[in-house]
Design a protein around this motif. Sequence first.
Motif, mmCIF file in Angstrom:
data_model
loop_
_atom_site.group_PDB
_atom_site.id
_atom_site.type_symbol
_atom_site.label_atom_id
_atom_site.label_comp_id
_atom_site.label_asym_id
_atom_site.label_seq_id
_atom_site.Cartn_x
_atom_site.Cartn_y
_atom_site.Cartn_z
ATOM 1 N N SER A 49 -30.051 20.061 -10.400
ATOM 2 C CA SER A 49 -29.545 21.440 -10.429
ATOM 3 C C SER A 49 -28.252 21.562 -9.630
ATOM 4 O O SER A 49 -27.340 22.294 -10.022
ATOM 5 C CB SER A 49 -30.602 22.395 -9.870
ATOM 6 O OG SER A 49 -31.781 22.357 -10.651
ATOM 7 N N ALA A 50 -28.188 20.859 -8.492
ATOM 8 C CA ALA A 50 -26.982 20.910 -7.665
ATOM 9 C C ALA A 50 -25.791 20.292 -8.388
ATOM 10 O O ALA A 50 -24.667 20.799 -8.326
ATOM 11 C CB ALA A 50 -27.232 20.190 -6.342
ATOM 12 N N ILE A 51 -26.021 19.184 -9.085
ATOM 13 C CA ILE A 51 -24.943 18.514 -9.815
ATOM 14 C C ILE A 51 -24.432 19.381 -10.963
ATOM 15 O O ILE A 51 -23.224 19.469 -11.206
ATOM 16 C CB ILE A 51 -25.432 17.151 -10.347
ATOM 17 C CG1 ILE A 51 -25.698 16.184 -9.197
ATOM 18 C CG2 ILE A 51 -24.416 16.553 -11.317
ATOM 19 C CD1 ILE A 51 -26.357 14.889 -9.629
ATOM 20 N N TRP A 127 -29.245 31.826 -2.230
ATOM 21 C CA TRP A 127 -29.799 30.542 -2.648
ATOM 22 C C TRP A 127 -29.753 30.449 -4.166
ATOM 23 O O TRP A 127 -30.068 31.408 -4.867
ATOM 24 C CB TRP A 127 -31.233 30.368 -2.150
ATOM 25 C CG TRP A 127 -31.296 30.285 -0.654
ATOM 26 C CD1 TRP A 127 -31.618 31.272 0.213
ATOM 27 C CD2 TRP A 127 -30.955 29.144 0.144
ATOM 28 N NE1 TRP A 127 -31.504 30.833 1.508
ATOM 29 C CE2 TRP A 127 -31.113 29.527 1.499
ATOM 30 C CE3 TRP A 127 -30.555 27.847 -0.150
ATOM 31 C CZ2 TRP A 127 -30.854 28.656 2.555
ATOM 32 C CZ3 TRP A 127 -30.307 26.970 0.904
ATOM 33 C CH2 TRP A 127 -30.460 27.380 2.233
ATOM 34 N N ASP A 128 -29.348 29.280 -4.631
ATOM 35 C CA ASP A 128 -29.324 29.023 -6.072
ATOM 36 C C ASP A 128 -30.625 28.408 -6.563
ATOM 37 O O ASP A 128 -30.878 28.378 -7.761
ATOM 38 C CB ASP A 128 -28.154 28.098 -6.409
ATOM 39 C CG ASP A 128 -26.816 28.763 -6.136
ATOM 40 O OD1 ASP A 128 -26.312 29.454 -7.038
ATOM 41 O OD2 ASP A 128 -26.294 28.619 -5.021
ATOM 42 N N GLY A 129 -31.429 27.926 -5.648
ATOM 43 C CA GLY A 129 -32.722 27.359 -6.007
ATOM 44 C C GLY A 129 -33.494 26.972 -4.772
ATOM 45 O O GLY A 129 -32.922 26.443 -3.808
ATOM 46 N N VAL A 130 -34.794 27.227 -4.784
ATOM 47 C CA VAL A 130 -35.651 26.923 -3.636
ATOM 48 C C VAL A 130 -36.968 26.338 -4.139
ATOM 49 O O VAL A 130 -37.545 26.842 -5.110
ATOM 50 C CB VAL A 130 -35.938 28.185 -2.796
ATOM 51 C CG1 VAL A 130 -36.942 27.880 -1.686
ATOM 52 C CG2 VAL A 130 -34.648 28.736 -2.201
ATOM 53 N N VAL A 131 -37.446 25.299 -3.459
ATOM 54 C CA VAL A 131 -38.770 24.736 -3.704
ATOM 55 C C VAL A 131 -39.626 25.014 -2.478
ATOM 56 O O VAL A 131 -39.218 24.713 -1.349
ATOM 57 C CB VAL A 131 -38.696 23.215 -3.954
ATOM 58 C CG1 VAL A 131 -40.097 22.608 -3.998
ATOM 59 C CG2 VAL A 131 -37.953 22.926 -5.248
ATOM 60 N N LEU A 132 -40.778 25.616 -2.674
ATOM 61 C CA LEU A 132 -41.705 25.898 -1.581
ATOM 62 C C LEU A 132 -42.919 24.993 -1.709
ATOM 63 O O LEU A 132 -43.699 25.117 -2.655
ATOM 64 C CB LEU A 132 -42.122 27.366 -1.593
ATOM 65 C CG LEU A 132 -40.995 28.362 -1.304
ATOM 66 C CD1 LEU A 132 -40.515 28.985 -2.617
ATOM 67 C CD2 LEU A 132 -41.445 29.459 -0.371
#
Length: 440
Positions: A49-51, A127-132
Motif C-alpha cells: 500500500s505504501a509503494i 493515516w492512510d492505513g492502519v493494522v490493529l
Amino acid sequence: MKVITIPYKPRPLWKDIIHPALDKYRFAVIVAHRRYGKTVGMINELTKSAIKNTLISPQFAYVAPFRNQAKMIAWNYLKYYTSAIPGRKVNESDLFIELPSKHKNAVGARIYIIGADKPDALRGTYWDGVVLDEYAQIKPELWGEVIRPALADRKGFAYFIGTPKGQNQFYEMYQRAQRSEDWFTCLYRADESGVLDEAELKSMMKDMTKVEIRQELYCDFTASASEVVIPIDLVTEAAHRTLVSRDVMGMPTVLGVDVARYGDDSTVIFARQGLMLNKPRVYRELNVTEVVDRVILAITDYRPEVVFVDVGNMGAGVIDRLRQLGYDNVYEVAFGSKAMEERRFENIRAEMYFKARDWLLSGGAIPDIPEFKSELSVVEYKFSDKTSRIMLKPKKEIKEKLGRSPDLADAFVLTFARPLYAPIDADDVRQQSYDPFAGM
C-alpha cells in the motif's frame, strides 16, 4: 521500468483470497489461528500500500497492544521485507521506515510500528492505513476517538487481526463486520488452513489444554464461555436496551465507586437506579480530596440511598473523609470480604459479579461503551478446591487479557454489594430505618 522483487512469498490463502480482498475492502477483520502468518501478511500489505500510494507523504501504522510487543513482533519483519527497496531509510529510535517520495520535496511514504500503550503517537495526524493486532487487548477508545477520525481525510483503511481470546471487543468487532457489506471478514482454523502440518499440529495439541486448543488453534470465541460470568451476547443485548428516568421513577438509586491510584487506572463512579445504569463518571490522576469532591457531586446529582466504595487503593481515605463530612450512607466494600451468600460464593467479589449477571438477565440496561462491555465479558469463574464455592479468576488475569484494569466493571458491580429495597409508596418515601448492613 525497474522491477523490484520483495522477498515475500504469500501462502495460498493470502495470495488467492486475503490480499485480493483487501484490494477491494477498506475495512476488514481477519481471525486466524496461531502461527498462521498474520503479522507477515499484514506487514507486506502495508508495504504494498505504501509503494502504490500516490498521495503526498503517506503514513501507515502497525499497532499492537504494547510498543515493546509491537517491536518484537513486527519491526524485524518490516525491515526485512522492505530491504530490497532502493532508497529506503530506517529510523530505529522511532520505529519507522521511509520509502522514496513520489513528490518533489515531500517526505516519502512511512510505515510505523506503534504500541497502543502510547496513544499520543497516533493522535493529531492522518493515516492512510492502519493494522490493529490483538485488538482484544487494545483500549477500544483508541479506535473510535483516535484512529477512525484520522483515517477520514484520506479515506485510509483499517484491518483488525487476531486470535480469539474469549467473547470480547475483538469478537464484537468480528460480529459487527460480518453484518456489514462494507467489511471483509474471514476465519481460518489450524485444521483448515494447511499452514501447520498434521504432525506438528498433533504435537502442539499434546501440550495444550482443551480450551487452548479450541481457542488458539480452532479459533473458537466461545472456548471459555462456559466459565465466563457474563457472556458478551448478554452484555450486547443489555447495551441495546433503552430506558429513561420515568421507567425507573420511585426506585432507589445506588452509587458504586472504584477508586484508583495514580497511573493508568481510572476512578469510576456509576449510578444505578432500578434496571437503568447511568453513564459512568471517569476520572484520572485524582488525589483523595479530589475524589471526595467528585463523589459528593455525584451524591448531590443522584441523591442515592447508599454509596458503596471499594476500600482498596485510596478508598479508605475517601470513605473516612466522606463520613467526616456527614455522609453516613457511605459504606466500604473489600472485594475479598465475606459474601452474604457465603455458602455459595467464596467472597463478595464473586457474589457481586453474579448479582450483576442476574440483573442483566432481568432486563437491566447499560451504556453502550465498548470498553465497559469488554471488561464485563472477560471475567471468568471457577470453584474453590478447598470449599467448592464459586470464586472469580484473579484480577491479574483479567488485566492481562484487557491490557488494563477493569475499573468500569468493578464500579458497576459495586452497586450490588448489598440489596436495596424500593420505597414504601409511590411518593418515594425513604425508609428511615434502612441499613444495608443490618444483621451482619
